[in-house]
Design an enzyme around this catalytic site. Structure first.
Site, mmCIF file in Angstrom:
data_model
loop_
_atom_site.group_PDB
_atom_site.id
_atom_site.type_symbol
_atom_site.label_atom_id
_atom_site.label_comp_id
_atom_site.label_asym_id
_atom_site.label_seq_id
_atom_site.Cartn_x
_atom_site.Cartn_y
_atom_site.Cartn_z
ATOM 1 N N GLU A 1 51.192 22.600 59.086
ATOM 2 C CA GLU A 1 52.304 23.536 59.117
ATOM 3 C C GLU A 1 51.766 24.965 59.115
ATOM 4 O OE1 GLU A 1 55.171 22.673 56.120
ATOM 5 O OE2 GLU A 1 55.218 20.527 56.584
ATOM 6 N N CYS B 1 50.434 32.640 58.206
ATOM 7 C CA CYS B 1 49.670 31.804 57.292
ATOM 8 C C CYS B 1 49.171 30.592 58.069
ATOM 9 C CB CYS B 1 50.547 31.373 56.118
ATOM 10 S SG CYS B 1 49.663 30.437 54.854
ATOM 11 N N CYS C 1 44.139 20.672 43.919
ATOM 12 C CA CYS C 1 44.641 21.546 42.860
ATOM 13 C C CYS C 1 45.950 20.973 42.329
ATOM 14 C CB CYS C 1 44.839 22.963 43.399
ATOM 15 S SG CYS C 1 43.295 23.755 43.908
ATOM 16 N N CYS D 1 49.536 22.137 43.728
ATOM 17 C CA CYS D 1 49.701 22.311 45.169
ATOM 18 C C CYS D 1 50.208 21.036 45.826
ATOM 19 C CB CYS D 1 48.369 22.739 45.793
ATOM 20 S SG CYS D 1 48.450 22.961 47.584
ATOM 21 N N GLY E 1 44.438 23.274 53.427
ATOM 22 C CA GLY E 1 42.994 23.139 53.466
ATOM 23 C C GLY E 1 42.240 24.255 52.766
ATOM 24 N N GLU E 2 40.966 23.997 52.505
ATOM 25 C CA GLU E 2 40.026 24.986 51.971
ATOM 26 C C GLU E 2 39.168 25.483 53.133
ATOM 27 O OE1 GLU E 2 37.581 27.467 50.718
ATOM 28 O OE2 GLU E 2 38.902 26.774 49.094
ATOM 29 N N SER F 1 41.190 32.884 52.274
ATOM 30 C CA SER F 1 41.466 32.550 50.880
ATOM 31 C C SER F 1 40.663 31.313 50.485
ATOM 32 C CB SER F 1 42.958 32.295 50.683
ATOM 33 O OG SER F 1 43.218 31.835 49.364
ATOM 34 N N CYS G 1 55.376 29.519 49.639
ATOM 35 C CA CYS G 1 54.000 29.245 49.271
ATOM 36 C C CYS G 1 53.901 27.944 48.472
ATOM 37 C CB CYS G 1 53.444 30.405 48.448
ATOM 38 S SG CYS G 1 51.721 30.196 47.997
#
Length: 386
Positions: free
Chosen positions: A97, A110, A121, A124, A171-172, A203, A346
């Site tokens: 998304e 984003c 996390c 999340c 994702g990271e 981020s 968010c």
């Protein structure tokens, strides 16, 4: 038997990669790479026949070995507040998304870097979906390509609606290092999107070795998903902290900003969860832990999702936390909630993930057994609440 050539997707190629493709693979001049790059990203073209200043011979050659394939949009919805959300399906069946958020003269996109997330996390919803795979550079930049094209009108010059990009979606980003760097370079490339390095932000939850590597290859802006001022609490909320603690993480962040040629500060992201990390004493502790890290703090009220066991704090608690930080001399903002009517706020980006980790199954099983709520309740009763 006919040999089929596997075509190269040009969408995710940066300038250097594109130049190498044209000179080494096609035997063409380097300037052709700039021409095609502009057609793809300045004008949103995905058909070689539409590239009118490229010779027909070269267009025919390109059609044999290359393609421009953006992600497939399976759902899109535009909020009454101007927020836009797309669900994009990727090869293999999973989806990501992407969300666009307007604010004054700024339009922030984003972008996701992975299908799902491996870090889990606790607050999340994306993490609870598990992890499938990294996105390619074409799949990452393709999200920006789709968003920018959504305003295009035939025959009219493209206006820049997307002014900022944040790698804060699914994702990271630092666990998909090469593809993310290639994509961010395209975002900042003048022949593509021409975004300022101050307007492209990565981020991270704190993948320390990758932060040091990032400083060697780019100078984009950086945000740190901190969410707690001490290791004990952050270990619960952000499990990677068990490997790279707060002190080690902030050292890496400081090193990154020390190497930048201009004066920029780290954005500290702090998701506020009722009775978990919103206590006044934690605000004082946060002020102390960040005193040697130039920063601005972004407080993000938690967006509840089913069975999370967490709640959004009251406005009074959020404002009290902010006031303590401001009195300590910090620049603090409270992120406005946008796009709630289209589930684009968010922490609500969940997509559809083919979960290789099986985490989504474990999470559902735990919820059905009541483990999640019981664990959270136990943690709360063991803390001093205000």
């Amino acid at each position: 038997m006919t040999n089929t050539v596997e075509k190269v997707n040009l969408l995710g190629m940066g300038l250097e990669s594109m130049q190498a493709f044209f000179t080494e693979t096609l035997g063409e001049k380097r300037f052709r790479a700039v021409q095609v790059l502009k057609w793809i990203h300045h004008r949103g073209v995905d058909n070689f026949d539409d590239m009118t200043d490229v010779s027909k011979a070269l267009r025919d050659k390109l059609k044999l070995v290359a393609e421009i394939i953006p992600p497939e949009v399976t759902f899109k919805k535009y909020s009454k507040d101007g927020t836009r959300k797309w669900v994009m399906q990727m090869p293999g069946g999973s989806a990501v998304e992407t969300v666009y958020i307007p604010e004054g003269d700024r339009g922030t996109l984003c972008v996701s870097s992975q299908i799902g997330c491996a870090l889990d996390c606790s607050f999340c919803s994306t993490g609870k979906q598990g992890f499938n795979r990294d996105l390619s550079s074409a799949e990452i930049i393709g999200q920006l390509w789709v968003a920018a094209r959504s305003w295009d009108e035939p025959g009219k010059k493209r206006d820049r609606h997307v002014t900022n990009v944040v790698m804060m979606g699914m994702g990271e980003p630092l666990l998909n290092f090469d593809n993310v760097v290639e994509s961010m370079n395209l975002m900042m490339e003048d022949n593509a999107y021409g975004l300022s390095k101050r307007r492209v932000t990565l981020s991270t939850s704190g993948v320390v070795p990758a932060i040091y590597e990032l400083a060697k290859v780019t100078d984009v802006s950086l945000a740190l998903s901190l969410h707690a001022p001490n290791d004990a609490l952050r270990n619960e909320l952000v499990p990677i902290n068990k490997k790279y603690g707060i002190e080690e993480t902030l050292k890496a962040v400081n090193t990154y900003f020390d190497r930048l040629p201009d004066k920029r500060v780290c954005t500290i992201e702090y998701t506020m969860i009722d009775q978990v990390n919103d206590h006044p004493e934690l605000a004082h502790e946060l002020a102390e832990v960040l005193k040697n890290t130039p920063n601005k703090i972004n407080l993000i009220p938690f967006n509840p999702f089913p069975n999370s066991g967490y709640e959004r704090p009251s406005n009074n608690r959020i404002h009290r936390f902010r006031d303590i930080l401001q009195k300590a001399g910090y620049n603090v903002t409270i992120r406005k909630t946008r796009g709630e009517d289209i589930d684009a706020a968010c922490g609500q980006l969940i997509g559809q993930v083919n979960d290789k980790t099986k985490r989504s199954v474990r999470f559902i099983d735990a919820v059905e057994l009541g483990h999640t709520a019981a664990t959270v309740a136990s943690k709360r009763t063991n803390r001093n609440t205000i």
